[in-house]
Write an enzyme that holds these catalytic residues in place. Sequence first.
Site, PDB file in Angstrom:
ATOM      1  N   ASP A  30      36.029  -2.848  39.991  1.00  0.00           N
ATOM      2  CA  ASP A  30      36.939  -2.210  40.221  1.00  0.00           C
ATOM      3  C   ASP A  30      38.262  -1.889  39.072  1.00  0.00           C
ATOM      4  O   ASP A  30      39.058  -1.244  39.386  1.00  0.00           O
ATOM      5  CB  ASP A  30      37.795  -2.164  41.565  1.00  0.00           C
ATOM      6  CG  ASP A  30      37.213  -1.983  42.859  1.00  0.00           C
ATOM      7  OD1 ASP A  30      36.325  -0.791  42.559  1.00  0.00           O
ATOM      8  OD2 ASP A  30      36.921  -2.914  43.656  1.00  0.00           O
ATOM      9  N   ASP A  90      31.371   3.947  45.122  1.00  0.00           N
ATOM     10  CA  ASP A  90      32.734   3.836  44.827  1.00  0.00           C
ATOM     11  C   ASP A  90      32.709   3.612  43.139  1.00  0.00           C
ATOM     12  O   ASP A  90      33.648   4.151  42.751  1.00  0.00           O
ATOM     13  CB  ASP A  90      33.457   2.723  45.340  1.00  0.00           C
ATOM     14  CG  ASP A  90      33.414   2.603  46.805  1.00  0.00           C
ATOM     15  OD1 ASP A  90      32.425   2.941  47.315  1.00  0.00           O
ATOM     16  OD2 ASP A  90      34.360   2.347  47.477  1.00  0.00           O
TER      17      ASP A  90
END
Length: 403
Positions: free
Chosen positions: A122, A180
């Site tokens: 991330d 994502d």
Amino acid sequence: MMYSLKWGVASLFIFVGTIANAQNEKHPSRKSLLETVEKRIKESASQYTFLMQELKPDRFPVTYYEDKGQLVTSGSEPWVGGFYPGGLLYLYELTGDTLLYQEALRKMDVLKKEQFNITTHDLGFMMYCSFGNAKRLEPKPAYDSILVNSARSLASRFNPKVGCLRSWDSDSSQFMVIIDNMVNLELLFAATKMTGDSSFYKIAVEHANTTMKHHFRPDYSSHHLVIYNPGNGEVRKKQTVQGASDSSAWARGQAWGLYGYTVMYRETGDPLYLEQANRIGQFILNHPHLPADGIPYWDFDAEDIPAAPRDASAGAVICSALLELSGYVEQPLSEIYLKAAEKMLQSLTSPTYFSDYGKNGGFLLRHGVGNYPRHADIDVPLIYADYYFIESMARYKRMNARY
């Protein structure tokens, strides 16, 4: 396989007709909506001034539980760390409020150590939303160094046999990739621009191509998770962990796909990515379960629709992506995307979703959904919903500067 966009345009006209006729919704004028956006930008700056007073120096806001009066915060290591300073930087850019800028710098000073974190996929969310925006506003060599180091850390998670960056580390025998991760690729493109090293660019392209091949169903909805064999890249399983079922369309997952492939087209100019973004957008906008106000339920296939919770975070990501995508396609498709985004932005800036000063724990938007299957963060504010909402307002204001 390439498909003609002509068919997609015809289908998207069905969406516009449904909103305008069957739902009898009056579309806002651009000038009226821009006035509302300007008002909400100022109120957002005030709200974040309130929020910053509630935070400890080394903590980052995550959500707020109204029933408990509890502000939930984190350290710098979770995936949400970059959204608060990133949102502050957007608001500083929009308002000139230096108090917001100084708060962003303080939080980034805490966050910067994550540039060497190789345990997370991330880093795009964490470091590009924060330091990427900081570099855009005031370029500094220190920001370049942090972003390049972050990209190197992210690139260390690439497996050439799979053709993807690893997402989750919970089981080393399984190579897990979630949709994502498409939004983290922007960091890699930035690193190539700063260094001239094309390896970052190539990793982003290969990850996007592999994801395009395996994550998407024939209707261009997306699975949340694909599990690969790390030794040979074979697909072992496809799941939708945060959705209603493995065959369902988890709303934020569709949003990440739309946003990610829009960025891919921006950074490469490859029409395959524009086609992919268009098809994902078509799936979202034509879906019979998309509410009239444009803010999706947490899953397009949730069992309890229309009683299912809405997800403002998915709506904000979709809105921002459509605003950008509208600039890459010709008319009438550009206007279709823009009107759809305007409907979403009109909803998000309405009292239904937007908070009054000092309410909602200092967050901007209500009605987000974090992880419904785990009964986590349902119908609460979410810091990433705020970030993409602010980005949407910034993009809309920029697009309509003539007003």
